[in-house]
Write an enzyme that holds these catalytic residues in place. Structure first.
Site, mmCIF file in Angstrom:
data_model
loop_
_atom_site.group_PDB
_atom_site.id
_atom_site.type_symbol
_atom_site.label_atom_id
_atom_site.label_comp_id
_atom_site.label_asym_id
_atom_site.label_seq_id
_atom_site.Cartn_x
_atom_site.Cartn_y
_atom_site.Cartn_z
ATOM 1 N N SER A 111 -0.841 -2.594 5.276
ATOM 2 C CA SER A 111 -1.270 -2.790 3.660
ATOM 3 C C SER A 111 0.100 -3.033 2.731
ATOM 4 O O SER A 111 0.947 -2.484 2.963
ATOM 5 C CB SER A 111 -2.063 -1.582 3.363
ATOM 6 O OG SER A 111 -2.232 -1.804 1.880
ATOM 7 N N TYR B 171 -2.957 7.314 2.419
ATOM 8 C CA TYR B 171 -3.257 5.991 3.129
ATOM 9 C C TYR B 171 -1.747 5.195 3.092
ATOM 10 O O TYR B 171 -1.414 4.567 3.988
ATOM 11 C CB TYR B 171 -4.047 5.369 2.192
ATOM 12 C CG TYR B 171 -4.648 3.924 2.776
ATOM 13 C CD1 TYR B 171 -5.336 3.640 4.097
ATOM 14 C CD2 TYR B 171 -4.026 2.770 2.186
ATOM 15 C CE1 TYR B 171 -5.483 2.462 4.310
ATOM 16 C CE2 TYR B 171 -4.312 1.539 2.660
ATOM 17 C CZ TYR B 171 -4.953 1.449 3.586
ATOM 18 O OH TYR B 171 -5.273 0.283 4.188
#
Length: 262
Positions: A141, A154
């Protein structure tokens, strides 16, 4: 003729939004697919059924990839299906949105095990079947490149995946196994649906230079390109697909009250 004809691919997190798109796209390029899921069996079955009905080959497998032995069993089952494994797409993941001050040990450990742990365990299990030629693509990501308030667990898990990708690519290069990562920006999936629907959604989208989220199908086509065996020198790369989000200064925060799993 597609360059993926005759190849077999395991997609972890194949029941999630990006995973579904990757499964369908790689199948359209000729690969047979094993769709992994943890809890969403119905969706995994639908994806596999759609591929089979369209003339492809697909099956499903389940397991909690945050547990190393379970992850290795998933890989073994995928290999046993057709007696080969050529492509591994590590797409399984989760997030728990909390501020650093509120983050408990189990919160970040759970995210790290699900995101980074699954990548490590599946890579270890799959690599023995790919020596001499194969591709592993880790779905990271753009959050690995910067911070986002309430998204620390995350973000750090994805940064760790990038580091793992680089080092693993170096170690496996001599065996012909290529390892890369794709770094999507804000994608149109259930993982960020709450974020895009809340009051700040228009502000977030307006900060993306292209003014729109990334379609999962475009992420999937990038994965298909990386997986091509003719791309022999494409390894150890972190490839962003984010509408130039990583090049811009984005401000905002995650919804700390939500928990998402795929």
């Amino acid at each position: 003729m597609s360059e993926l004809n005759g190849m077999h691919c395991l997609i972890t997190g194949g029941s999630g939004g990006i995973g579904q798109a990757i499964a369908r796209t790689l199948a359209s390029h000729g690969a047979s697919i094993t769709v992994h899921y943890n809890k969403n069996e119905e969706t995994a079955k639908l994806v596999a059924s759609e591929i089979n009905q369209n003339g492809g080959q697909a099956n499903i497998v389940s397991g909690d990839l945050s547990v190393a032995e379970a992850a290795k069993e998933v890989v073994e089952q995928a290999y046993a299906t057709v007696g080969q494994l050529d492509i591994l797409v590590n797409c399984a993941g989760m997030t728990k949105n909390k501020l650093v001050a509120d983050l408990e040990e189990n919160d970040w450990l759970q995210v790290m095990k699900a995101n980074l742990g699954s990548v490590i365990s599946c890579t270890q299990a799959a690599s023995k079947y790919m020596l001499g030629g194969g591709a592993i693509i880790n779905v990271s990501s753009i959050m690995s490149l910067g911070g986002w308030r309430g998204n620390v667990a995350y973000s750090m898990s994805k940064a760790a995946i990038d580091s793992f990708t680089r080092t693993a690519a170096i170690e496996y290069a001599r065996f012909g196994l290529r390892i890369n990562a794709v770094l999507p920006g804000f994608a149109e999936t259930e993982l960020i649906s709450d974020l895009l629907k809340n009051d700040s959604a228009s502000g977030i989208i307006n900060q993306i230079p292209t003014r729109r989220p990334v379609p999962p199908e475009q992420i999937a086509e990038l994965v298909a390109f990386i997986a091509r065996p003719t791309n022999t020198e494409l390894t150890g790369s972190m490839i962003t697909i984010d509408g130039a989000s990583a090049a811009a200064l984005l401000l905002g925060h995650a919804d700390s009250k939500k928990k998402h799993v795929r």
